[in-house]
Design an enzyme around this catalytic site. Sequence first.
Site, PDB file in Angstrom:
ATOM      1  N   GLY A   1       0.725  -1.195   0.212  1.00 43.74           N
ATOM      2  CA  GLY A   1      -0.356  -0.124  -0.010  1.00 43.74           C
ATOM      3  C   GLY A   1       0.971   1.057  -0.138  1.00 43.74           C
TER       4      GLY A   1
ATOM      5  N   GLY B   1       2.213   2.151  -3.043  1.00 47.91           N
ATOM      6  CA  GLY B   1       2.763   2.962  -3.944  1.00 47.91           C
ATOM      7  C   GLY B   1       4.291   1.817  -5.184  1.00 47.91           C
TER       8      GLY B   1
ATOM      9  N   SER C   1       1.861  -5.761  -5.101  1.00 50.99           N
ATOM     10  CA  SER C   1       0.713  -6.965  -5.578  1.00 50.99           C
ATOM     11  C   SER C   1       1.488  -7.173  -7.220  1.00 50.99           C
ATOM     12  CB  SER C   1      -0.378  -6.012  -5.647  1.00 50.99           C
ATOM     13  OG  SER C   1      -0.465  -5.714  -5.998  1.00 50.99           O
TER      14      SER C   1
ATOM     15  N   ASP D   1       2.634  -0.860 -13.331  1.00 54.64           N
ATOM     16  CA  ASP D   1       3.613  -2.118 -12.082  1.00 54.64           C
ATOM     17  C   ASP D   1       3.737  -3.146 -12.861  1.00 54.64           C
ATOM     18  OD1 ASP D   1       2.410   0.676 -11.374  1.00 54.64           O
ATOM     19  OD2 ASP D   1       1.701  -1.108  -9.543  1.00 54.64           O
TER      20      ASP D   1
END
Length: 313
Positions: free
Chosen positions: A101, A103, A107, A150
Amino acid sequence: RAVGTGTAHAKAILFGEHAVVYGAPAIAVPLHQLEVETMIRPTPGSELRIESELFAGTASSAPEVLRPVITAVRAALGAVGAVGAEEMQAQLRVRSAIPHGRGLGSSAAVAAAIARAAADLFGTELDADAFHEIVQRAERVAHGNPSGIDARAVSAAGPIRFHGGSARPTGVGAPLTFVLADSGVPGSTAAAVAGVRERRAADPVRMDRAISQLADIAEGSVLDLELGDRSALGSRMLEAHALLGRIGVSTVQLDALVEAARAAGAHGAKLTGGGLGGCVLALAESEAQAEHIALALRSTGAPRTWTTTVAAA
Ligand code: PMV
């Protein structure tokens, strides 16, 4: 093979976050020292079991946080294995140094490391697009509608320019030392992206102007990167941070960290990633100056900082 292993790393977005959702180009840099390692071991007779210091569970009793991880395992085994591999019973171990969380792409990095471990288990290699699709499937479960930056950045060795779903390496004319500071506040990318969408619906002219300026900054930065022009990159970072504030994803605390980095001599600084919390990225002149900037950021309330140098290439 009896086990498969894989790794991936964190990333920071240098330019273009949020604007990339509306088709703009964006630049990301790798953070090699924040790494994820995964191991997959087939365990016939038991169900898919996930073990990590971050989260633990089995496929049938998975907490919410595990849904993208399970999606990645299923998609990866399906892509690399024989028919039925998607349902294979296995133990997955995840070790991650990437905070959640913030940035930093945690994930996507977990999913990328899972894809590599699955390919390793079957002694095969995934092409870039198959690999990207596995990570994107997990990212869609985690975030809704991710641009894909990402997924590309966590497996790229150097800085990338991402545009329209694909990525290519960007040249770097001089070593660039960045200080990354955790604001201590988790940001929600999904909430930040939804907020931008709502404000854009309410005030399209003003929002689209800011988004297109963010796009121009990202596009123009490619030449500055190639030239290794730290001063120009720093100015662009400050400009981008102000525009990110204008589209509503900065906070008082992120602004204070940017100001502290600038006051400590950074060429520039900005929030990175989704915003509303998460991290600030600052560009230093040298590794020695980076230490000074990191200290200033910690005394402005950042619980932790990391320094990374992107090599000239
Ligand atoms: O995952 P984060 O927080 O680095 O954010 C990704 C960048 C956004 O542009 C805000 C969202 C996206 O899907 O590109």
